[in-house]
Design an enzyme around this catalytic site. Structure first.
Site, PDB file in Angstrom:
ATOM      1  N   GLY A 206       0.832  -1.209   0.000  1.00 24.18           N
ATOM      2  CA  GLY A 206       0.000   0.000   0.000  1.00 24.18           C
ATOM      3  C   GLY A 206       0.858   1.247   0.000  1.00 24.18           C
ATOM      4  CG  ASN A 207      -0.313   4.687  -1.424  1.00 21.10           C
ATOM      5  OD1 ASN A 207      -1.020   5.484  -0.835  1.00 21.10           O
ATOM      6  ND2 ASN A 207      -0.721   4.044  -2.515  1.00 21.10           N
ATOM      7  CE1 TYR A 208       3.820   5.234   5.643  1.00 21.28           C
ATOM      8  CE2 TYR A 208       5.157   5.811   3.738  1.00 21.28           C
ATOM      9  CZ  TYR A 208       5.015   5.174   4.950  1.00 21.28           C
ATOM     10  OH  TYR A 208       6.064   4.476   5.475  1.00 21.28           O
TER      11      TYR A 208
ATOM     12  CB  ALA B 295      -1.866   7.269  -3.740  1.00 30.17           C
TER      13      ALA B 295
END
Ligand code: PMT
Length: 400
Positions: free
Chosen positions: A208-210, A276
């Site tokens: 995943g990402n932030y 994102a």
């Protein structure tokens, strides 16, 4: 624009309270119904009689009127209002609002108000510049309060600097502008993507990402506030949206997000792709939790995810398509390439090199570029203000 609108005019205890009389007059002249609420100290600066004469309504200060026993319901007032404007807003009232200190009628009504709230600060220059005030202003902006910035000039203290309440004409114009924008996107359906995508490795792990979803949710709120019907396709985030004009579709992976977007895009007028999205996913998702026993290394084979923006771009017709570009280097070059490759009309560039921009922050600092070569760079602002700049740009104010 103000005709028939219900406006609460909150007045707090600063010398600029005298300007509230002019503001009340302008709003009433423009056809608004104005209910003044004064804090006890505001009454030291301007008489309630002035405000009630100008607005044709009794001024409210206390929760009940002592001699008649009449109860003033902050809840009913909050529901009655189409907008609330606090002018002047002292450092003290701003601090109370930021912390939810409901110890007077004004702040209590603020907490009950579902309508948009505007605050026009007025104070001495050092109070305005104080880090505490800056923190409170940032918190209020994050809560969606529109701050009408004070002007610079000679102050009541005879010092010169920033802190003068903005002129009543400008405050009234800001309110009129808000109501004009409230119908700007009426009849339009806007698709917005937000948050990260999670690409599952096994039932408990993911790539995943932030992304927190803050930027995408701010866009959704702004479009809804301007009258649009919004479909918010969001990856896993901890945020909630308040508007009943926002229909939320929760997804997990990039493939889920694409499927939801393709379905919703059909009857949309515009899409803003702020999510994102992970560019790759594990080729295989394990059915059971992967065990570490007997494994010194684990190879994950990744396959490419679909590009949602490019997929929608390929079939956009006359719909407007706005993408984001999150870059760490060669920002401009990359943004321009993405406009072309994904067939976007606009792109919003933010850079991870910028401390006020990016994942999880309450602020963003963007440059908005169009396919026709226009470009405008904005200073760091709250994500809600950035959302307003994006919509203004796309619909004709600013860089068109
Ligand atoms: O959510 P926050 O914490 O508030 O943070 C906001 C943000 C930093 C996530 C946001 O401002 C932002 O920059 N979003 C886009 C992040 C991104 O993935 O950028 P990109 O340059 O990799 O992608 C370019 C565009 O293509 C984006 O519109 C993206 O949504 C889209 N894309 C990317 C990959 C993919 N497979 N499909 C896509 O549609």
């Amino acid at each position: 624009m103000l005709k028939g609108k219900h406006i609460i005019l909150g007045i707090t205890g600063g010398i600029a309270a005298y300007k509230a009389a002019m503001l009340a007059r302008l709003l009433v002249k423009a056809g608004a119904e104005v209910q003044p609420i004064m804090t006890p100290s505001a009454r030291e600066f301007i008489t309630p009689l002035t405000l009630s004469t100008l607005t044709g309504k009794p001024v409210i200060t206390e929760f009940f009127t002592a001699n008649t026993g009449e109860w003033h319901s902050h809840v009913d007032l909050g529901l009655w209002a189409d907008a609330m404007v606090i002018a002047p807003a002292t450092a003290c009232t701003l601090a109370k609002m930021a912390c939810g200190v409901a110890d007077n009628m004004l702040v209590t009504t603020y907490l009950s108000a579902r309508c948009p709230v505007f605050a026009a600060p007025a104070m001495d220059l050092d109070m305005w510049a104080h880090p505490t005030t800056a923190r409170n202003i940032a918190a209020l902006k994050g809560d969606g309060v529109a701050i009408i910035e004070p002007a610079a000039g000679e102050l009541a203290s005879h010092l010169t600097g920033k802190g003068r309440m903005e002129e009543p004409e400008k405050i009234a114009a800001t309110l009129a502008d808000y109501f004009r924008k409230g119908t700007q996107l009426s009849g339009k359906k806007v698709l917005i993507t937000a948050g990260p995508t999670h690409e599952m490795i096994d039932p408990v792990r993911f790539i995943g990402n932030y992304s927190s979803g803050k930027m995408g949710f701010a866009l959704a709120e702004e479009c809804a506030a301007r009258g649009a019907e919004v479909v918010l396709v969001t990856g896993p985030v901890a945020l909630k949206s308040n508007s009943d004009r926002i229909r939320r579709v929760d997804v997990v992976s990039a493939c889920d997000m694409l499927a939801a977007c393709e379905k919703e895009f059909e009857d949309c007028d515009m899409a803003i792709l702020c999510a994102a999205v992970a560019d790759y996913r594990p080729e295989v998702k394990a059915d059971k939790k992967l065990k570490r026993e007997g494994r010194e290394e684990l190879d994950l084979r990744l396959v490419r995810n679909p590009d949602i923006a490019a997929t929608l771009g390929a079939k956009k017709g006359d719909r407007l398509l706005v993408g984001f570009a999150l870059e760490t280097d060669s920002e401009h070059e990359n943004a321009l390439r993405k406009i072309k490759n994904k067939n976007l009309d606009w792109i919003v560039l933010n850079s991870l090199r910028d401390p006020e921009a990016g994942f999880g922050k309450d602020t963003n600092k963007v440059t908005i570029l169009s396919a026709s070569g226009k470009e405008e760079a904005f200073p760091a602002k709250s994500k809600r203000e950035v959302a307003a700049d994006i919509i203004d740009s796309v619909f004709g104010k600013g860089i068109n």
